[in-house]
Design a protein around this motif. Structure first.
Motif, PDB file in Angstrom:
ATOM      1  N   ALA A 124       0.842  -1.199   0.000  1.00 50.03           N
ATOM      2  CA  ALA A 124       0.000   0.000   0.000  1.00 50.03           C
ATOM      3  C   ALA A 124       0.875   1.247   0.000  1.00 50.03           C
ATOM      4  CB  ALA A 124      -0.913  -0.003   1.213  1.00 50.03           C
ATOM      5  N   GLN A 125       0.596   2.166  -0.879  1.00 47.80           N
ATOM      6  CA  GLN A 125       1.429   3.349  -1.033  1.00 47.80           C
ATOM      7  C   GLN A 125       1.352   4.294   0.161  1.00 47.80           C
ATOM      8  OE1 GLN A 125       0.323   5.168  -4.732  1.00 47.80           O
ATOM      9  NE2 GLN A 125       1.171   3.508  -5.979  1.00 47.80           N
ATOM     10  N   ASN A 126       0.282   4.231   0.923  1.00 42.82           N
ATOM     11  CA  ASN A 126       0.163   5.106   2.086  1.00 42.82           C
ATOM     12  C   ASN A 126       0.720   4.489   3.367  1.00 42.82           C
ATOM     13  OD1 ASN A 126      -1.779   3.141   2.182  1.00 42.82           O
ATOM     14  ND2 ASN A 126      -3.447   4.491   2.807  1.00 42.82           N
ATOM     15  N   LEU A 127       1.280   3.268   3.252  1.00 45.08           N
ATOM     16  CA  LEU A 127       1.823   2.602   4.437  1.00 45.08           C
ATOM     17  C   LEU A 127       3.279   2.191   4.297  1.00 45.08           C
ATOM     18  CD1 LEU A 127      -1.180   0.229   5.267  1.00 45.08           C
ATOM     19  CD2 LEU A 127      -0.593   2.370   6.407  1.00 45.08           C
ATOM     20  N   ALA A 128       3.812   2.173   3.101  1.00 47.51           N
ATOM     21  CA  ALA A 128       5.171   1.684   2.880  1.00 47.51           C
ATOM     22  C   ALA A 128       5.892   2.596   1.891  1.00 47.51           C
ATOM     23  CB  ALA A 128       5.138   0.243   2.359  1.00 47.51           C
ATOM     24  N   PRO A 129       7.225   2.538   1.864  1.00 50.99           N
ATOM     25  CA  PRO A 129       7.980   3.343   0.888  1.00 50.99           C
ATOM     26  C   PRO A 129       7.635   2.967  -0.543  1.00 50.99           C
ATOM     27  CG  PRO A 129       9.420   2.523   2.626  1.00 50.99           C
ATOM     28  CD  PRO A 129       8.102   1.835   2.806  1.00 50.99           C
ATOM     29  N   LYS A 130       7.821   3.914  -1.434  1.00 53.64           N
ATOM     30  CA  LYS A 130       7.435   3.718  -2.825  1.00 53.64           C
ATOM     31  C   LYS A 130       8.232   2.605  -3.486  1.00 53.64           C
ATOM     32  CE  LYS A 130       6.695   6.280  -7.130  1.00 53.64           C
ATOM     33  NZ  LYS A 130       6.818   7.601  -7.810  1.00 53.64           N
ATOM     34  N   GLN A 131       9.522   2.480  -3.151  1.00 52.64           N
ATOM     35  CA  GLN A 131      10.336   1.430  -3.762  1.00 52.64           C
ATOM     36  C   GLN A 131       9.822   0.047  -3.377  1.00 52.64           C
ATOM     37  OE1 GLN A 131      11.439   3.953  -1.993  1.00 52.64           O
ATOM     38  NE2 GLN A 131      12.693   5.211  -3.372  1.00 52.64           N
ATOM     39  N   VAL A 132       9.401  -0.093  -2.119  1.00 51.88           N
ATOM     40  CA  VAL A 132       8.892  -1.391  -1.662  1.00 51.88           C
ATOM     41  C   VAL A 132       7.563  -1.719  -2.336  1.00 51.88           C
ATOM     42  CG1 VAL A 132       8.156  -2.709   0.357  1.00 51.88           C
ATOM     43  CG2 VAL A 132      10.088  -1.140   0.539  1.00 51.88           C
ATOM     44  N   THR A 133       6.676  -0.739  -2.398  1.00 52.44           N
ATOM     45  CA  THR A 133       5.367  -0.981  -3.025  1.00 52.44           C
ATOM     46  C   THR A 133       5.508  -1.312  -4.502  1.00 52.44           C
ATOM     47  OG1 THR A 133       5.093   1.386  -3.459  1.00 52.44           O
ATOM     48  CG2 THR A 133       4.250   0.543  -1.379  1.00 52.44           C
ATOM     49  N   ASN A 134       6.401  -0.628  -5.204  1.00 50.53           N
ATOM     50  CA  ASN A 134       6.600  -0.911  -6.631  1.00 50.53           C
ATOM     51  C   ASN A 134       7.139  -2.323  -6.842  1.00 50.53           C
ATOM     52  OD1 ASN A 134       5.695   1.642  -7.357  1.00 50.53           O
ATOM     53  ND2 ASN A 134       7.735   2.525  -7.409  1.00 50.53           N
ATOM     54  N   PHE A 135       8.055  -2.750  -5.990  1.00 49.26           N
ATOM     55  CA  PHE A 135       8.616  -4.095  -6.125  1.00 49.26           C
ATOM     56  C   PHE A 135       7.556  -5.159  -5.881  1.00 49.26           C
ATOM     57  CE2 PHE A 135      10.472  -7.834  -4.057  1.00 49.26           C
ATOM     58  CZ  PHE A 135      11.304  -8.282  -5.070  1.00 49.26           C
TER      59      PHE A 135
END
Length: 294
Positions: free
Chosen positions: A125-136
């Protein structure tokens, strides 16, 4: 000169009247945008599919097909399946047991997929985790979803062998990718201001998750989980034949292929439909109770 002056004044008046018309009195066609590459690619694919469809319809040899006879045979097969269900190879108790085995296979894969997908959904979730992690995570689960469930089962069957183990691993693998996307999108619907307010009050990440994110998304999570459970029930029927997982799917495969007994196919179909209706009614009641509580 006076005539020219009158013409000039009338022209000015007409121009002012035309310019004073509101957009409500005119037809608004919107802004015409030039076609970009994605739009051209989509239109090209649609045109190609249309051309291929027309080509195959034109090139099919309809003379070798007796349409009336085919309709009559199909109607007779449907009548045998749905009006004369019967089985000589197994009893009703054995059929019920095989359906329960298939149902257990679907429940197990949904349970494993839901637990793992819950944590991956929080990290996706983009509102709970860094963007790099969510994209991966979103890229990985998108790749997994692109491969059909049957292929994952056959891939794991190379290591685990044909049977229920390969079916559980392959179906769970695909369920994780499906539910991760569904859960993460449900978590992203939570207003960022709520999360910011909890952070400002000193709440840590786990407190935000268990006190705000999951309680506000519980109905969506259950809806997606029950939907995946129904999909896994259908997949478990197919895996009973394709991967040797057993259950009612193997009996359906034997009845429709090896023994070719349409009456047995009809009996199995009625069992599957009955369980599917029970699952749908149960899911609706559970979701209704949770919505009333919330």
């Amino acid at each position: 000169m006076q005539f020219e002056e009158v013409i000039r004044k009338e022209s000015i008046v007409i121009c002012e009247q035309l310019s004073s018309y509101s957009t409500k009195d005119t037809v608004n066609y919107g802004t015409i945008k030039p076609l970009n590459r994605p739009a051209l690619a989509i239109r090209g694919i649609l045109l190609l599919l249309t051309a291929l469809t027309i080509y195959f319809f034109v090139t099919i040899d309809y003379q070798s097909v007796d349409l009336l006879q085919s309709i009559a045979i199909t109607f007779e097969n449907f009548k045998t399946v749905f009006l004369h269900p019967q089985s000589n190879r197994f009893s009703l108790g054995e059929a019920f047991y095989n359906v329960v085995v298939t149902l257990g296979l679907a429940f197990l894969t949904t349970l494993i997929g839901g637990i793992v997908a819950l944590f991956l959904g929080l990290l996706g979730a983009q509102n709970l985790a860094p963007k790099q992690v969510t994209n991966f995570i979103k890229g990985f689960v998108a790749f997994v979803r692109a491969v059909p469930t049957i292929l994952w089962v056959l891939i794991f069957a190379v290591a685990a062998g044909l049977g229920s183990a390969a079916a559980v691993i392959g179906m769970s693998f695909h369920s994780i990718s499906y539910l991760t996307k569904a859960y993460s999108e449900s978590f992203e619907e939570l207003d960022r201001s709520v999360i910011e307010a909890l952070k400002a009050s000193g709440a840590n990440w786990w407190q935000i998750v268990f006190q705000a994110v999951i309680p506000s998304s519980i109905t969506y999570l259950l809806s997606w989980t029950f939907l995946r459970f129904e999909i896994n029930f259908a997949n478990a029927i197919a895996m009973g034949a394709a991967a040797g997982a057993g259950g009612i799917g193997f009996d359906l495969f034997m009845a429709s292929g090896f023994y070719f007994d349409l009456r047995e196919v009809g009996l199995i179909t009625y069992f599957v439909l009955a369980f599917a209706i029970v699952l749908e009614v149960a899911s609706m009641k559970i979701k209704g109770k949770l919505q009333n509580r919330t």
